[in-house]
Design a protein around this motif. Sequence first.
Motif, PDB file in Angstrom:
ATOM      1  N   ALA A 172       0.832  -1.209   0.000  1.00 30.30           N
ATOM      2  CA  ALA A 172       0.000   0.000   0.000  1.00 30.30           C
ATOM      3  C   ALA A 172       0.861   1.252   0.000  1.00 30.30           C
ATOM      4  O   ALA A 172       0.535   2.242  -0.671  1.00 30.30           O
ATOM      5  CB  ALA A 172      -0.935  -0.014   1.207  1.00 30.30           C
ATOM      6  N   TYR A 173       1.962   1.215   0.745  1.00 27.37           N
ATOM      7  CA  TYR A 173       2.866   2.364   0.771  1.00 27.37           C
ATOM      8  C   TYR A 173       3.497   2.580  -0.604  1.00 27.37           C
ATOM      9  O   TYR A 173       3.575   3.720  -1.092  1.00 27.37           O
ATOM     10  CB  TYR A 173       3.953   2.125   1.819  1.00 27.37           C
ATOM     11  N   ALA A 174       3.924   1.505  -1.251  1.00 30.60           N
ATOM     12  CA  ALA A 174       4.544   1.633  -2.566  1.00 30.60           C
ATOM     13  C   ALA A 174       3.561   2.172  -3.600  1.00 30.60           C
ATOM     14  O   ALA A 174       3.951   2.912  -4.515  1.00 30.60           O
ATOM     15  CB  ALA A 174       5.094   0.285  -3.018  1.00 30.60           C
ATOM     16  N   LEU A 175       2.285   1.819  -3.457  1.00 32.22           N
ATOM     17  CA  LEU A 175       1.271   2.188  -4.449  1.00 32.22           C
ATOM     18  C   LEU A 175       0.556   3.494  -4.132  1.00 32.22           C
ATOM     19  O   LEU A 175      -0.286   3.943  -4.909  1.00 32.22           O
ATOM     20  CB  LEU A 175       0.232   1.064  -4.570  1.00 32.22           C
ATOM     21  N   GLU A 176       0.901   4.090  -3.013  1.00 33.79           N
ATOM     22  CA  GLU A 176       0.190   5.281  -2.553  1.00 33.79           C
ATOM     23  C   GLU A 176       0.148   6.387  -3.599  1.00 33.79           C
ATOM     24  O   GLU A 176      -0.875   7.055  -3.787  1.00 33.79           O
ATOM     25  CB  GLU A 176       0.869   5.785  -1.278  1.00 33.79           C
ATOM     26  N   GLU A 177       1.253   6.601  -4.298  1.00 35.08           N
ATOM     27  CA  GLU A 177       1.360   7.714  -5.239  1.00 35.08           C
ATOM     28  C   GLU A 177       0.588   7.491  -6.535  1.00 35.08           C
ATOM     29  O   GLU A 177       0.342   8.439  -7.275  1.00 35.08           O
ATOM     30  CB  GLU A 177       2.832   7.977  -5.563  1.00 35.08           C
ATOM     31  N   VAL A 178       0.238   6.237  -6.832  1.00 33.04           N
ATOM     32  CA  VAL A 178      -0.413   5.969  -8.123  1.00 33.04           C
ATOM     33  C   VAL A 178      -1.850   5.480  -7.984  1.00 33.04           C
ATOM     34  O   VAL A 178      -2.531   5.291  -8.997  1.00 33.04           O
ATOM     35  CB  VAL A 178       0.394   4.931  -8.943  1.00 33.04           C
ATOM     36  N   SER A 179      -2.319   5.273  -6.772  1.00 30.19           N
ATOM     37  CA  SER A 179      -3.629   4.638  -6.598  1.00 30.19           C
ATOM     38  C   SER A 179      -4.774   5.614  -6.371  1.00 30.19           C
ATOM     39  O   SER A 179      -5.934   5.193  -6.343  1.00 30.19           O
ATOM     40  CB  SER A 179      -3.571   3.646  -5.433  1.00 30.19           C
ATOM     41  N   THR A 180      -4.494   6.890  -6.218  1.00 27.02           N
ATOM     42  CA  THR A 180      -5.563   7.835  -5.931  1.00 27.02           C
ATOM     43  C   THR A 180      -5.989   8.642  -7.151  1.00 27.02           C
ATOM     44  O   THR A 180      -7.167   8.877  -7.368  1.00 27.02           O
ATOM     45  CB  THR A 180      -5.146   8.806  -4.811  1.00 27.02           C
ATOM     46  N   SER A 181      -5.035   9.067  -7.962  1.00 27.65           N
ATOM     47  CA  SER A 181      -5.351   9.871  -9.144  1.00 27.65           C
ATOM     48  C   SER A 181      -4.281   9.623 -10.198  1.00 27.65           C
ATOM     49  O   SER A 181      -3.297   8.933  -9.950  1.00 27.65           O
ATOM     50  CB  SER A 181      -5.420  11.359  -8.794  1.00 27.65           C
ATOM     51  N   ALA A 182      -4.498  10.191 -11.378  1.00 30.26           N
ATOM     52  CA  ALA A 182      -3.508  10.028 -12.442  1.00 30.26           C
ATOM     53  C   ALA A 182      -2.162  10.563 -11.969  1.00 30.26           C
ATOM     54  O   ALA A 182      -2.055  11.693 -11.499  1.00 30.26           O
ATOM     55  CB  ALA A 182      -3.969  10.756 -13.702  1.00 30.26           C
ATOM     56  N   ALA A 183      -1.142   9.740 -12.091  1.00 32.57           N
ATOM     57  CA  ALA A 183       0.168  10.084 -11.534  1.00 32.57           C
ATOM     58  C   ALA A 183       0.996  10.885 -12.539  1.00 32.57           C
ATOM     59  O   ALA A 183       1.005  10.585 -13.730  1.00 32.57           O
ATOM     60  CB  ALA A 183       0.912   8.808 -11.147  1.00 32.57           C
ATOM     61  N   ASP A 184       1.703  11.901 -12.041  1.00 28.01           N
ATOM     62  CA  ASP A 184       2.654  12.607 -12.887  1.00 28.01           C
ATOM     63  C   ASP A 184       4.013  11.919 -12.764  1.00 28.01           C
ATOM     64  O   ASP A 184       4.167  10.909 -12.078  1.00 28.01           O
ATOM     65  CB  ASP A 184       2.736  14.088 -12.505  1.00 28.01           C
ATOM     66  N   GLU A 185       5.020  12.461 -13.450  1.00 27.04           N
ATOM     67  CA  GLU A 185       6.317  11.795 -13.471  1.00 27.04           C
ATOM     68  C   GLU A 185       6.949  11.734 -12.086  1.00 27.04           C
ATOM     69  O   GLU A 185       7.609  10.738 -11.742  1.00 27.04           O
ATOM     70  CB  GLU A 185       7.254  12.490 -14.464  1.00 27.04           C
ATOM     71  N   ASP A 186       6.767  12.757 -11.278  1.00 27.22           N
ATOM     72  CA  ASP A 186       7.330  12.725  -9.926  1.00 27.22           C
ATOM     73  C   ASP A 186       6.698  11.609  -9.100  1.00 27.22           C
ATOM     74  O   ASP A 186       7.396  10.903  -8.351  1.00 27.22           O
ATOM     75  CB  ASP A 186       7.117  14.069  -9.229  1.00 27.22           C
ATOM     76  N   ALA A 187       5.395  11.441  -9.220  1.00 24.96           N
ATOM     77  CA  ALA A 187       4.715  10.383  -8.475  1.00 24.96           C
ATOM     78  C   ALA A 187       5.155   9.008  -8.956  1.00 24.96           C
ATOM     79  O   ALA A 187       5.357   8.090  -8.152  1.00 24.96           O
ATOM     80  CB  ALA A 187       3.204  10.532  -8.618  1.00 24.96           C
ATOM     81  N   LEU A 188       5.322   8.857 -10.265  1.00 32.65           N
ATOM     82  CA  LEU A 188       5.775   7.581 -10.808  1.00 32.65           C
ATOM     83  C   LEU A 188       7.193   7.266 -10.345  1.00 32.65           C
ATOM     84  O   LEU A 188       7.505   6.126  -9.987  1.00 32.65           O
ATOM     85  CB  LEU A 188       5.706   7.609 -12.335  1.00 32.65           C
ATOM     86  N   ARG A 189       8.041   8.274 -10.337  1.00 38.59           N
ATOM     87  CA  ARG A 189       9.421   8.080  -9.863  1.00 38.59           C
ATOM     88  C   ARG A 189       9.420   7.642  -8.402  1.00 38.59           C
ATOM     89  O   ARG A 189      10.137   6.710  -8.010  1.00 38.59           O
ATOM     90  CB  ARG A 189      10.216   9.372 -10.028  1.00 38.59           C
ATOM     91  N   THR A 190       8.596   8.289  -7.584  1.00 42.77           N
ATOM     92  CA  THR A 190       8.517   7.948  -6.167  1.00 42.77           C
ATOM     93  C   THR A 190       8.043   6.510  -5.979  1.00 42.77           C
ATOM     94  O   THR A 190       8.611   5.748  -5.180  1.00 42.77           O
ATOM     95  CB  THR A 190       7.563   8.908  -5.440  1.00 42.77           C
TER      96      THR A 190
END
Length: 212
Positions: free
Chosen positions: A93-111
């Motif tokens: 869940a922690y690993a997926l936090e940045e991509v599971s709520t809304s469309a991810a930008d490049e910073d979120a994908l990198r994180t």
Amino acid sequence: MWKPLPGEQAPVAVKLDRWRAGLPPDAWPDNFPLSGEVWRRDVFAVADAYRAGNASARQLLTAVLVWGYGPIGYGPWRAAKSLGADPDGKRLAYALEEVSTSAADEDALRTAYRRFRDPNHARLPWLGPGLFTKVLYFAGYRRGVGGVQPLILDRVVASRLPSEAGVGRHSGWLSEEWLAYLSWAAEQAQARGVEPDAVEMAVVHNAEVART
């Protein structure tokens, strides 16, 4: 029955009885196909349920690994090891936090990519980039949005990408290599009027991406 996604040539054939016997019952996704044939849309359905709070991170990982390993004999054993290292799903869940709520930008994908590689927070055994980019793809892809989208980067894809895609090795890719590949795929998709994952599937099958 799901229709295949554009560029998807066939379902993945799996021995579901063997998979179910080898994995914890709580990790098995609800309403997963019983036919032994798993399409990408079947896994996306679990990802949709995860984002809606109706499936666990462990169920999503199971769906991705069943599709990702397919008929490979050691698949259930490795999947059980990955799941066993995260019994409550918190690392996933922690690993997926940045991509599971809304469309991810490049910073979120990198994180998200870097979290999956971080042994102190989210890295799991037998879940290297070739598999965790599959998890990121299903969890974070937003069809119809366009632009940079999370895509699968495994050894098959890496071996068939052109040099301009920016992937310079056959395994152990850096986050910047993954992002360079995503940007290249987004450009190819925009030029041809297709989804970015249709570009990935064309790479896998050594096929030309059909224009719409």
